[in-house]
Design a protein around this motif. Structure first.
Motif, PDB file in Angstrom:
ATOM      1  N   GLU A 413      19.786 -40.500 -19.060  1.00 48.83           N
ATOM      2  CA  GLU A 413      20.636 -39.352 -18.731  1.00 48.83           C
ATOM      3  C   GLU A 413      20.823 -39.188 -17.224  1.00 48.83           C
ATOM      4  O   GLU A 413      21.917 -38.886 -16.751  1.00 48.83           O
ATOM      5  CB  GLU A 413      20.023 -38.061 -19.298  1.00 48.83           C
ATOM      6  CG  GLU A 413      20.090 -37.944 -20.810  1.00 48.83           C
ATOM      7  CD  GLU A 413      19.366 -36.695 -21.305  1.00 48.83           C
ATOM      8  OE1 GLU A 413      18.823 -35.952 -20.459  1.00 48.83           O
ATOM      9  OE2 GLU A 413      19.339 -36.472 -22.528  1.00 48.83           O
ATOM     10  N   LYS A 414      19.727 -39.355 -16.467  1.00 48.19           N
ATOM     11  CA  LYS A 414      19.738 -39.005 -15.049  1.00 48.19           C
ATOM     12  C   LYS A 414      19.638 -40.188 -14.103  1.00 48.19           C
ATOM     13  O   LYS A 414      19.857 -40.053 -12.905  1.00 48.19           O
ATOM     14  CB  LYS A 414      18.549 -38.067 -14.734  1.00 48.19           C
ATOM     15  CG  LYS A 414      18.460 -36.827 -15.608  1.00 48.19           C
ATOM     16  CD  LYS A 414      19.516 -35.818 -15.228  1.00 48.19           C
ATOM     17  CE  LYS A 414      19.310 -34.503 -16.002  1.00 48.19           C
ATOM     18  NZ  LYS A 414      20.320 -33.501 -15.682  1.00 48.19           N
ATOM     19  N   GLY A 415      19.267 -41.347 -14.624  1.00 48.28           N
ATOM     20  CA  GLY A 415      18.902 -42.458 -13.754  1.00 48.28           C
ATOM     21  C   GLY A 415      20.049 -43.150 -13.047  1.00 48.28           C
ATOM     22  O   GLY A 415      19.815 -44.019 -12.213  1.00 48.28           O
ATOM     23  N   ASP A 416      21.305 -42.794 -13.367  1.00 48.95           N
ATOM     24  CA  ASP A 416      22.437 -43.477 -12.741  1.00 48.95           C
ATOM     25  C   ASP A 416      22.909 -42.816 -11.453  1.00 48.95           C
ATOM     26  O   ASP A 416      23.854 -43.297 -10.824  1.00 48.95           O
ATOM     27  CB  ASP A 416      23.621 -43.542 -13.728  1.00 48.95           C
ATOM     28  CG  ASP A 416      23.358 -44.536 -14.851  1.00 48.95           C
ATOM     29  OD1 ASP A 416      22.485 -45.401 -14.653  1.00 48.95           O
ATOM     30  OD2 ASP A 416      23.998 -44.421 -15.906  1.00 48.95           O
ATOM     31  N   ARG A 417      22.285 -41.698 -11.069  1.00 45.71           N
ATOM     32  CA  ARG A 417      22.709 -40.987  -9.850  1.00 45.71           C
ATOM     33  C   ARG A 417      22.625 -41.898  -8.626  1.00 45.71           C
ATOM     34  O   ARG A 417      23.512 -41.905  -7.773  1.00 45.71           O
ATOM     35  CB  ARG A 417      21.857 -39.737  -9.640  1.00 45.71           C
ATOM     36  CG  ARG A 417      22.155 -39.004  -8.330  1.00 45.71           C
ATOM     37  CD  ARG A 417      21.410 -37.682  -8.251  1.00 45.71           C
ATOM     38  NE  ARG A 417      21.421 -37.140  -6.899  1.00 45.71           N
ATOM     39  CZ  ARG A 417      22.451 -36.546  -6.333  1.00 45.71           C
ATOM     40  NH1 ARG A 417      23.578 -36.410  -6.993  1.00 45.71           N
ATOM     41  NH2 ARG A 417      22.369 -36.074  -5.106  1.00 45.71           N
ATOM     42  N   ILE A 418      21.562 -42.696  -8.562  1.00 48.43           N
ATOM     43  CA  ILE A 418      21.378 -43.617  -7.437  1.00 48.43           C
ATOM     44  C   ILE A 418      22.553 -44.584  -7.335  1.00 48.43           C
ATOM     45  O   ILE A 418      23.109 -44.805  -6.266  1.00 48.43           O
ATOM     46  CB  ILE A 418      20.073 -44.420  -7.618  1.00 48.43           C
ATOM     47  CG1 ILE A 418      18.856 -43.505  -7.445  1.00 48.43           C
ATOM     48  CG2 ILE A 418      20.002 -45.581  -6.636  1.00 48.43           C
ATOM     49  CD1 ILE A 418      18.463 -43.224  -6.040  1.00 48.43           C
ATOM     50  N   TYR A 419      22.927 -45.164  -8.487  1.00 49.11           N
ATOM     51  CA  TYR A 419      24.022 -46.133  -8.481  1.00 49.11           C
ATOM     52  C   TYR A 419      25.344 -45.474  -8.060  1.00 49.11           C
ATOM     53  O   TYR A 419      26.154 -46.072  -7.353  1.00 49.11           O
ATOM     54  CB  TYR A 419      24.165 -46.783  -9.862  1.00 49.11           C
ATOM     55  CG  TYR A 419      23.056 -47.747 -10.214  1.00 49.11           C
ATOM     56  CD1 TYR A 419      22.145 -48.184  -9.252  1.00 49.11           C
ATOM     57  CD2 TYR A 419      22.913 -48.243 -11.508  1.00 49.11           C
ATOM     58  CE1 TYR A 419      21.131 -49.081  -9.573  1.00 49.11           C
ATOM     59  CE2 TYR A 419      21.894 -49.144 -11.836  1.00 49.11           C
ATOM     60  CZ  TYR A 419      21.003 -49.546 -10.854  1.00 49.11           C
ATOM     61  OH  TYR A 419      20.001 -50.432 -11.169  1.00 49.11           O
ATOM     62  N   HIS A 420      25.555 -44.236  -8.485  1.00 44.91           N
ATOM     63  CA  HIS A 420      26.762 -43.499  -8.089  1.00 44.91           C
ATOM     64  C   HIS A 420      26.801 -43.329  -6.576  1.00 44.91           C
ATOM     65  O   HIS A 420      27.847 -43.527  -5.934  1.00 44.91           O
ATOM     66  CB  HIS A 420      26.784 -42.128  -8.782  1.00 44.91           C
ATOM     67  CG  HIS A 420      27.813 -41.182  -8.234  1.00 44.91           C
ATOM     68  ND1 HIS A 420      29.171 -41.387  -8.390  1.00 44.91           N
ATOM     69  CD2 HIS A 420      27.680 -40.031  -7.515  1.00 44.91           C
ATOM     70  CE1 HIS A 420      29.834 -40.409  -7.792  1.00 44.91           C
ATOM     71  NE2 HIS A 420      28.952 -39.574  -7.255  1.00 44.91           N
ATOM     72  N   GLN A 421      25.657 -42.980  -5.982  1.00 44.99           N
ATOM     73  CA  GLN A 421      25.602 -42.799  -4.529  1.00 44.99           C
ATOM     74  C   GLN A 421      25.862 -44.119  -3.800  1.00 44.99           C
ATOM     75  O   GLN A 421      26.565 -44.144  -2.791  1.00 44.99           O
ATOM     76  CB  GLN A 421      24.232 -42.250  -4.129  1.00 44.99           C
ATOM     77  CG  GLN A 421      24.020 -40.790  -4.504  1.00 44.99           C
ATOM     78  CD  GLN A 421      22.627 -40.318  -4.138  1.00 44.99           C
ATOM     79  OE1 GLN A 421      21.641 -40.923  -4.543  1.00 44.99           O
ATOM     80  NE2 GLN A 421      22.529 -39.243  -3.383  1.00 44.99           N
ATOM     81  N   LEU A 422      25.289 -45.209  -4.323  1.00 42.90           N
ATOM     82  CA  LEU A 422      25.496 -46.505  -3.689  1.00 42.90           C
ATOM     83  C   LEU A 422      26.976 -46.895  -3.701  1.00 42.90           C
ATOM     84  O   LEU A 422      27.490 -47.465  -2.736  1.00 42.90           O
ATOM     85  CB  LEU A 422      24.665 -47.574  -4.401  1.00 42.90           C
ATOM     86  CG  LEU A 422      23.144 -47.485  -4.200  1.00 42.90           C
ATOM     87  CD1 LEU A 422      22.431 -48.466  -5.113  1.00 42.90           C
ATOM     88  CD2 LEU A 422      22.772 -47.752  -2.747  1.00 42.90           C
ATOM     89  N   LYS A 423      27.652 -46.581  -4.794  1.00 38.42           N
ATOM     90  CA  LYS A 423      29.085 -46.895  -4.870  1.00 38.42           C
ATOM     91  C   LYS A 423      29.883 -46.036  -3.889  1.00 38.42           C
ATOM     92  O   LYS A 423      30.828 -46.513  -3.262  1.00 38.42           O
ATOM     93  CB  LYS A 423      29.589 -46.693  -6.302  1.00 38.42           C
ATOM     94  CG  LYS A 423      29.044 -47.744  -7.275  1.00 38.42           C
ATOM     95  CD  LYS A 423      29.507 -47.509  -8.718  1.00 38.42           C
ATOM     96  CE  LYS A 423      28.946 -48.584  -9.644  1.00 38.42           C
ATOM     97  NZ  LYS A 423      29.375 -48.409 -11.049  1.00 38.42           N
ATOM     98  N   LYS A 424      29.491 -44.765  -3.734  1.00 37.01           N
ATOM     99  CA  LYS A 424      30.166 -43.892  -2.772  1.00 37.01           C
ATOM    100  C   LYS A 424      30.002 -44.407  -1.347  1.00 37.01           C
ATOM    101  O   LYS A 424      30.869 -44.211  -0.495  1.00 37.01           O
ATOM    102  CB  LYS A 424      29.610 -42.466  -2.868  1.00 37.01           C
ATOM    103  CG  LYS A 424      30.140 -41.661  -4.022  1.00 37.01           C
ATOM    104  CD  LYS A 424      31.622 -41.296  -3.855  1.00 37.01           C
ATOM    105  CE  LYS A 424      31.839 -40.250  -2.777  1.00 37.01           C
ATOM    106  NZ  LYS A 424      33.271 -39.872  -2.646  1.00 37.01           N
TER     107      LYS A 424
END
Length: 1240
Positions: A413-424
């Motif tokens: 549920e929550k673990g993809d936040r890091i990947y979202h930030q890296l893409k930003k």
């Protein structure tokens, strides 16, 4: 105690300076009196500082002397001689440059009369000039001197305080150039010391005269009738003068002076063209008027990803095919799945992505592999808190299997936040190869690594001291231990205790010597551990205790006799020179216990409760810090307590649970690092592995040459469960084993494999073997240590493993050199026989603008997304409220945020953030990152945007670039010059990328775009394009110029692309292509510029002066002809009306200012009739008078008979330096006056 006499007036900036300086020395702050100093002190002005209390007191008068003394006391006058000189320079700037014009602007508004009229008339323009000088000085820095507030900031800030407070500064035309001053001033006045003296300062929004408050006490005796009449006449004259100025303004025709439009704030422009995710962004619509990050960064990343630009397979049939340009492979330092990125992560990714994009554009087979760490302790803590908060359950209530299911659910549920930030952040990672350390592929590799190393005997079982968190019930690694420094007695909160616990004290007590009346006094900071003491140690050379060799001391609470041992580790000079020894609860004592074969008595269980303790029985089961009080009281009752005193110390605190870490004896799994450490050290010594920068080599060798075995057991549920099984043999011929005995442990990929190993070891049938798998999991750093090859499927032979392992580079922060880098090197060599990478580049640690470590409790941990998109102060506060900080820490953090970001964080955009981080990355020092400075690079993006827009308009819709960038032979000197500057920038960037010198890259690109292309070349070619249609020669010259301009734009954008991927892609897509059919579709997969592509050398010197006629006197006719030939370019670049070459025998007109351009010509700028010479001379006369008065006062002060006895030597040196500076300034003023008089 010193006494400080100050003015009671709230706007007396001299007194305010002294008061602020006093706030920075809290330990020696003087008492403050708001009245005149006694006449006996012979003090001529306030502020006055009286040192001491007797008749021989030293008296310091004047703001500079007083504040300097106080700043020295508070260590705010500079850290060395150089900085102190710089501080004194800025104080002189405040006194001589700022204060006069600030007063001239503000005093009339405050009702103060008697100001010099000429100075009043020019004061605002003069204030603007001085503030611009200050603004330029502040552009590259947060504070004026060094990395924190100094007296320089206090002096200059108080000098500009009144204009900011009473004058509507921000309404001045062109004041957008003062953004650095405004940012710096706001930072200063929000410092706690400033706030305490000034209160909250609101910047003036509407300029109105201030009515002075009547205060007989403050303003002195009532004014006489004659004084009142005189003041009334002055006011009347001032009013008439103002009316006259207004009338003159009305008479002037409207067209005479056209008001320039005020610069618009950088606004938010969004991209609103419907574009399905992954489709190419619309590049047909015209570019917006100004740069906006939200517009520029929309849609590009999804398109890059969908097109496969980030995959090593892009543009080639197979990754196994030989690439003559080579392979570049780097894996990401896997961030924790629990958290979100902070600016330290952003720095790592800005550097890594810039390198990855550069290698990709060089044509190498490039892979930057993403991944995420399961973060054992951090993740388990987060999910446990969530369970308790939402369901009131502990993990034990759920059971191990169900709890692990809950963790996986949370991760999904929550673990993809890091990947979202890296893409930003624009990170060009190959997301199809993303790995999670708990994935089956990586988990299998972890299991295999443990089994192979255990079978070889490298991993073994042992009972030793570990860092134990009672709250987590687990051992923790050194990196998870925060070292809290205490200066003395301190009460700290501890989980599980209602009241705070006392630390930072040293308790002394006595042990009785057996068989005598003697006693030995020892001291400890952890009195409760004396329940587990088994010896007292003294130094072998300590004569005080030689007669006690072979003696015993008695434990006061039981019949335990403890030997007095002699050991070199004891410091004879500390305390009594005798040390209590608790081998089971102290790392040093453990080694003493081993050397002297002492008993190891463990008095704490895993929860921090007392066990194995002597009577009384109520000690047993008592909490460790409650026992601290009980033991102390018991020693007092027995008369063996001696004293308790403050003791500076370091307290180990668990970073996850905030519990006090206890050294605890536990049977654990260890890795024998001796041989692996030697191999890792030798690899660097022999040049097989390169560590950059090389000043980290000392740390590397120190660790590797003195390496200790590594504890890899963690008492958690979330993580890789150790594949080891304790063996019980159901056979009377085999004696039962103990947990710490490695002989009774086997490991296996399955329980069946382990059972077969056990049966073989004990020579019994498999049915007699009972197995119990270890409950513990492996240290997270174990799985991270094999990350470079586990991501490619090791131990299986895969294509990726064969192609990409070993990798090329490991880039990370120097703070995890040992915890991660060293372990990757050791495990890579051990398990694969190869180094995991060829080079290690270690960047600095990011700190805040004040040099402090990033900490949530300080409020300075910033999410890079907040810098990219902007956030209000209230938004920053809300993030703290939603965090796990306790209420007191939240309030402290809010104050920190309010001080650093009083208006929140402005929207800067990804490109500006990346560029700023790379610009800061100087090798060998930590980075004090001022978020406000990142905004300056957003302005650079806007300059870039406007330059390309102008250039595209100049190129025209029908422009077709040549197929290759090459000289045609018809280039003008301006064309050849800009191409030479482009070639130089390309060369600098190429060399700097190879050397990991990121500031050199950003400086080269910034200088080319801003100072060479925009400021010089674009200005110089405007006349060429304006005359393009006059004749065929002009048309041809304009065509050549367009090709040059296109080359600069296209190459310049590619040069910048690795660091600023979004804005360069947006602008590159708008340019026409050299070869539309074959050119790559994206700037990210074009070739990076090289010097062969744009090789051009040229020397060019321009005379950049300002306005009017330039008379250029030349040494000979050849030089004059050259000036005449390029007069159009010189005229354009110098903003002059005309260029007049003069030969050696032609006279220069009178009334010119002279500047030397070269050894062959001088530039004479006509000033006569342009400036009011008499007015300039009058200003200089005022300056001359002021300087002479200052020098007279200083000379009088220094000539007093008791000056050398009463005045501190430091102040005497400062007075002498100030007199010397004033003399130099006076000589320059006289020289300037002589020059102006020649024009009269």
């Amino acid at each position: 105690m010193a006494t400080l006499y100050v003015s009671p007036h709230p706007d007396d900036f001299r007194s305010l300076l002294a008061l602020i300086a006093a706030e920075f020395c809290p330990s020696s702050r003087p008492r403050t009196i708001t009245e005149d100093p006694p006449a006996s002190l012979n003090a001529r002005s306030r502020p006055t500082l009286v040192l001491g209390t007797g008749e021989s007191d030293s008296v310091l008068s004047g703001a500079s002397a007083v504040s300097w003394y106080l700043a020295l006391q508070g260590k705010r006058a500079g850290v060395d001689t150089k900085q102190q000189s710089q501080v004194w320079q800025w104080l002189s700037f405040a006194d001589n440059e700022l204060t006069p014009v600030s007063s001239a602007v503000v005093f009339p508004l405050l009702g103060v009369m008697g100001m010099d009229k000429k100075l009043q008339q020019s004061s605002r323009a003069e204030l603007m000039r001085v503030l611009k000088v200050l603004d330029q000085a502040l552009e590259p820095r947060t504070f004026l001197v060094g990395e924190s507030v100094t007296l320089a900031d206090m002096g200059v800030a108080t000098a500009v305080l009144l204009p900011f407070k009473y004058v509507r500064m921000l309404s001045y035309r062109n004041l957008f150039v003062l953004t650095n001053v405004t940012r710096w001033f706001t930072t200063c006045i929000n410092q706690p010391q400033f706030v305490k003296v000034l209160g909250k300062i609101a910047l003036c929004e509407k300029m109105v005269p201030v009515t002075p408050k009547t205060n007989a006490a403050a303003n002195g005796p009532p004014k006489t009738e004659a004084q009142l009449k005189k003041e009334a006449k002055k006011r009347e004259k001032l009013e008439k003068f103002q009316q006259k100025k207004e009338m003159e303004a009305k008479k002037k025709p409207a067209a005479e002076k056209k008001a320039k439009p005020e610069k618009k704030e950088l606004g938010v422009i969004t991209y609103n063209v419907p574009t399905p995710s992954g489709d190419k962004k619309d590049v047909i619509s015209p570019l917006p008027d100004s740069y906006s990050p939200q517009y520029v960064e929309a849609a590009w990343y999804q398109w890059w990803e969908k097109q496969g630009f980030f995959k090593p397979e892009y543009g080639r049939e197979s990754i196994s095919d030989q690439n003559p340009r080579g392979i570049f492979m780097m894996c990401i330092p896997p961030p924790n799945v629990t958290g979100s990125l902070h600016l330290g992560h952003a720095l790592t990714n800005a550097i890594q992505d810039s390198l990855t994009r550069w290698h990709r554009m060089r044509g190498e087979t490039t892979l930057w592999n993403p991944g995420c760490d399961h973060a054992g302790i951090a993740t388990q803590v987060v999910v446990e808190k969530k369970l308790m908060r939402e369901r009131g359950m502990s993990r034990h209530d759920l059971g191990r299997e169900n709890f692990i299911e809950e963790v996986w659910k949370w991760k999904n549920e929550k673990g993809d936040r890091i990947y979202h930030q890296l893409k930003k952040l624009g990170s060009s990672l190959d997301w199809d190869r993303a790995c999670f350390t708990m994935d089956p592929k990586l988990s299998y590799a972890v299991q295999e690594a443990f089994i192979r190393m255990h079978d070889e005997g490298v991993i073994y079982r042992s009972k030793r001291l570990v860092n134990w968190s009672c709250s987590l019930n687990s051992a923790i690694s050194d990196i998870e231990v925060d070292k809290k420094e205490l200066t003395g007695r301190t009460l700290l909160p501890v989980p599980g205790y209602k009241e705070k616990v006392e630390f930072g004290v040293l308790v002394s007590f006595a042990y009785k010597v057996d068989g005598s009346d003697e006693e030995v006094v020892v001291a400890t900071t952890r009195i409760e551990t004396m329940l587990g003491d088994t010896a007292v140690a003294v130094h072998p050379a300590d004569s005080r205790y030689q007669h006690l060799k072979g003696k015993m001391v008695l434990h006061p609470f039981c019949d335990r006799k403890m030997p007095i041992v002699f050991d070199d580790f004891v410091d004879m000079s500390f305390g009594t020179g005798a040390v209590k020894i608790t081998p089971a609860h102290d790392h040093n004592d453990y080694e003493v216990g081993e050397r002297h074969n002492l008993a190891f008595i463990n008095i704490l269980d895993e929860n921090g409760l007392l066990i194995n303790v002597p009577p009384p029985s109520w000690y047993s089961g008592m909490k460790r810090f409650e026992a601290r009080k009980a033991v102390l009281q018991a020693l007092k009752d027995r008369g063996q307590f001696k004293e308790i005193k403050d003791n500076p110390m370091v307290v180990p605190v668990c970073s996850r649970s905030k519990d006090i870490v206890e050294p605890l004896l536990k049977p654990q799994w260890y890795v024998n690092c001796t041989d692996m450490g030697k191999q890792a050290a030798d690899a660097v010594r022999e040049g097989q592995l390169k560590i950059i920068p090389d000043h980290h080599l000392k740390t590397w060798f120190n660790w590797m040459d003195n390496i200790r075995d590594w504890c890899i057991s963690r008492q958690l549920w979330w993580g890789h469960r150790i594949p080891a099984y304790f063996v019980t043999v159901n056979d009377s011929s085999v004696k039962p084993g103990e947990d710490m005995d490695g002989h009774y442990w086997v490991c296996g990929r399955t329980e069946e494999e382990a059972r077969e190993k056990a049966a073989k070891r004990f020579n019994v049938s498999a049915d007699k073997i009972t197995l119990r798998q270890d409950e513990d999991v492996l240290d997270t750093w174990f799985s991270s240590g094999i990350f470079p090859f586990s991501i490619f499927g090791w131990p299986n032979e895969t294509q990726d493993l064969n192609v990409f392992y070993p990798g090329t580079l490991l880039e990370t922060g120097h703070d995890i050199l040992f915890f991660w880098v060293a372990r990757m090197v050791m495990m890579g060599l051990k398990l694969t026989g190869k180094l995991p990478f060829k080079e290690v580049y270690l960047h600095a640690v990011v700190r805040d603008a004040h040099g402090r470590k990033m900490s949530k409790s300080l409020g300075n941990v910033i999410d890079p997304l907040d810098v990219i998109t902007g956030i209000s102060l209230e938004g920053l506060h809300a993030q703290l409220t939603d965090s796990n900080l306790d209420p007191l820490e939240v309030e402290k953090a809010k104050q920190g945020q309010k001080s650093d970001y009083p208006s929140g964080i402005p929207e800067c955009g990804t490109d500006a953030l990346r560029f700023a981080l790379c610009a800061y990355t100087s090798q060998g020092r930590d980075i004090n990152l001022d978020v406000n400075r990142i905004l300056g690079y957003r302005h650079f993006c806007n300059k870039l945007w406007n330059a390309v827009k102008f250039a595209m308009k100049t190129l025209g819709d029908n422009f077709v670039p040549s197929e290759k960038a090459k000289l045609c032979g018809e280039e003008s000197v301006s064309d050849r010059w800009i191409l030479s500057r482009l070639s130089a920038a390309v060369g600098l960037c190429d060399a700097a990328f190879k050397a990991y010198d990121f500031p050199a890259i950003t400086t080269a690109i910034y200088n080319f775009w801003l100072y060479e292309l925009c400021d010089v070349y674009l200005e110089s070619v405007k006349p060429v394009f304006s005359k393009a249609e006059e004749d065929s020669t002009s048309q041809r010259q304009a065509l050549v110029c367009r090709q040059t301009l296109y080359t600069c734009l296209e190459v310049g954008l590619r040069l910048l692309s690795p660091i600023m991927p979004f804005v360069t892609e947006e602008l590159y897509q708008r340019l026409p292509r050299r070869r539309p059919q074959t050119d790559p579709p994206s700037i990210s997969v074009t070739s990076y510029p090289d010097t062969e592509e744009v090789s051009c050398s040229c020397t060019y010197s321009d005379c950049k002066m300002t306005h009017n006629k330039l008379n250029i006197k030349c040494i000979d006719s050849a030089t004059a002809s050259l000036v005449q030939k390029y007069s159009l370019q010189i005229q354009t670049l110098s903003y002059s009306q005309a260029i007049i070459p003069l030969t050696a025998n032609q006279p220069v007109p009178e009334g010119c200012a002279v500047a030397i351009a070269s050894d062959r010509c001088t530039v004479n700028l006509m000033l006569k009739g342009i400036i009011d010479v008499e007015k300039e001379v009058a200003k200089l006369m005022t300056k001359k008078g002021d300087l002479e008065k200052q020098m007279e006062k200083l000379t009088e002060k220094m000539s007093k008979s008791d000056y050398k006895e009463k005045v501190p030597v430091k102040v005497q040196e400062q007075d002498a330096e100030k007199l010397r500076q004033s003399q130099t300034e006076l000589e320059k003023v006289k020289e300037a006056m002589d020059n102006f008089r020649k024009m009269m």
